[in-house]
Enzyme design. Structure first.
Site, short mmCIF file in Angstrom:
data_model
loop_
_atom_site.label_atom_id
_atom_site.label_comp_id
_atom_site.label_asym_id
_atom_site.label_seq_id
_atom_site.Cartn_x
_atom_site.Cartn_y
_atom_site.Cartn_z
N ILE A 17 27.19 35.32 104.46
CA ILE A 17 27.13 36.58 103.71
C ILE A 17 27.49 37.76 104.59
CG2 ILE A 17 24.66 37.08 104.10
CD1 ILE A 17 26.61 37.54 100.79
N SER A 39 22.78 37.20 116.80
CA SER A 39 22.79 35.87 116.18
C SER A 39 22.52 34.84 117.26
CB SER A 39 24.15 35.59 115.53
OG SER A 39 24.20 34.26 115.03
N ARG A 40 21.84 33.76 116.88
CA ARG A 40 21.57 32.70 117.85
C ARG A 40 22.78 31.81 118.09
NH1 ARG A 40 16.27 29.91 115.50
NH2 ARG A 40 17.52 30.19 113.60
N LYS A 93 18.97 40.97 100.29
CA LYS A 93 18.03 40.44 99.31
C LYS A 93 17.76 38.96 99.57
CE LYS A 93 20.77 37.71 96.89
NZ LYS A 93 20.50 36.29 96.58
N ASP A 171 17.05 32.41 94.65
CA ASP A 171 17.92 33.17 95.54
C ASP A 171 19.06 33.82 94.74
OD1 ASP A 171 18.78 33.77 98.49
OD2 ASP A 171 20.58 32.96 97.52
#
Length: 312
Positions: A17, A39-40, A93, A171
């Site tokens: 996303i 970010s990992r 969201k 979701d």
């Protein structure tokens, strides 16, 4: 406050996303300048990259806004960190794993004097405001929501959606509820729900909801399903004294009695970032929890039914 130059922004969570929607919209929004990414296991070209938000904010005190694109469960801790650092916060969201978390975040943002924005991207679909205007002075007789899509297409390999706080079919379903709560002139209240939960999952793959409004009036039926193959369905229809109003394509197109009256290019995430900039400039926040409250009510009131295991 008045923004004379772009606000330095960091994006936290660089998944599908973020790459498909957030990064392109940030690049098109003059109010923001992307300065860092967290970010990992992924990186964004052209900016400084970090593996955790604490390191990012420590190394980049110039960052004044954070877009959180993490799954709901880890998002709360990241939001607390950002707010404590005095950053404005945009929440993808759903805005939290629980209503209690969102209350805490709203209170902390107020205490720190910064903006927090719970985004509902489907509200920025082009036909949503025309639909709201149409329903404002109509007698509504019934509303039907049909939100059916293929989880394998939209969440491939994302096992977290089946875990607690993953929301399952809520979701995408919460997108429909975000439109519903925006366009209706009345407050929707849950009456009953049925949650179909795979035997190997903690969250539902199919949900039906029956809603109404205070004092009676009209019924609202919703059907969410993650097992639809072929064409995907994102529709809201309202029977009114002025005809049958339908929103299709997730809010992209509006028609009345089959005649299209609004059909504009999709620009949901551009709308989100413009709204975020406007809130920051005005020194305000937007934490509308009505869509999340309907999901919570469905989980409280709904009957859970076990269905066959889901295997991707």
């Amino acid at each position: 406050m008045t923004m004379d130059s772009p606000i330095p922004l960091a994006i936290v969570g660089v998944g599908k996303i973020a790459r498909d929607q957030h990064l392109p919209s940030i690049s098109r929004t003059p109010a923001f300048a992307l300065r860092a990414a967290v970010s990992r296991n992924a990186e964004v070209d052209g900016v400084q990259n970090f593996t955790d938000i604490e390191a990012c904010l420590a190394a980049r005190p110039d960052v004044k806004a954070v877009a959180l694109c993490l799954p709901p469960e880890p998002r709360f801790a990241a939001a607390i960190t950002a707010l404590e650092a005095g950053c404005h916060v945009l929440l993808e969201k759903p805005p939290g794993a629980t209503l209690g978390e969102t209350d805490v975040l709203a209170d902390l943002a107020r205490e720190k004097g910064v903006t927090i924005f719970a985004t509902w991207h489907s509200r920025f679909a082009p036909a949503v405001q025309p639909a709201k205007a149409f329903l404002a002075d109509r007698a509504i007789r019934k509303v039907t929501i049909t939100w059916r899509e293929d989880v394998r297409r939209w969440h491939p390999g994302q096992g977290w959606v089946w875990e607690p706080a993953g929301f399952g079919v809520f979701d995408p379903g919460i997108n429909a509820l975000s439109i519903l709560t925006e366009i209706l002139p009345d407050e929707a209240l849950l009456r009953a729900a049925r949650l179909e939960v795979p035997e190997n999952a903690a969250t539902p793959i199919g949900v039906t909801m029956t809603m109404g409004i205070a004092g009676g009036g009209y019924e609202i039926d919703a059907d969410f399903d993650w097992r639809q193959e072929g064409p995907q369905t994102w529709e809201i229809a309202a029977e009114t004294d002025g005809g049958l109003m339908s929103l299709t394509g997730g809010g992209k197109t509006m028609a009345v009695d089959g005649k299209v009256v609004s059909d504009e290019p999709e620009a949901e995430y551009d709308g989100i970032y413009k709204r975020f900039a406007d809130l920051i400039e005005a020194g305000e926040s937007d934490m509308d929890m009505r869509p999340l409250r309907l999901v919570a009510d469905a989980c409280l009131l709904g009957r859970r039914v076990a269905v066959e295991p889901f295997h991707e």
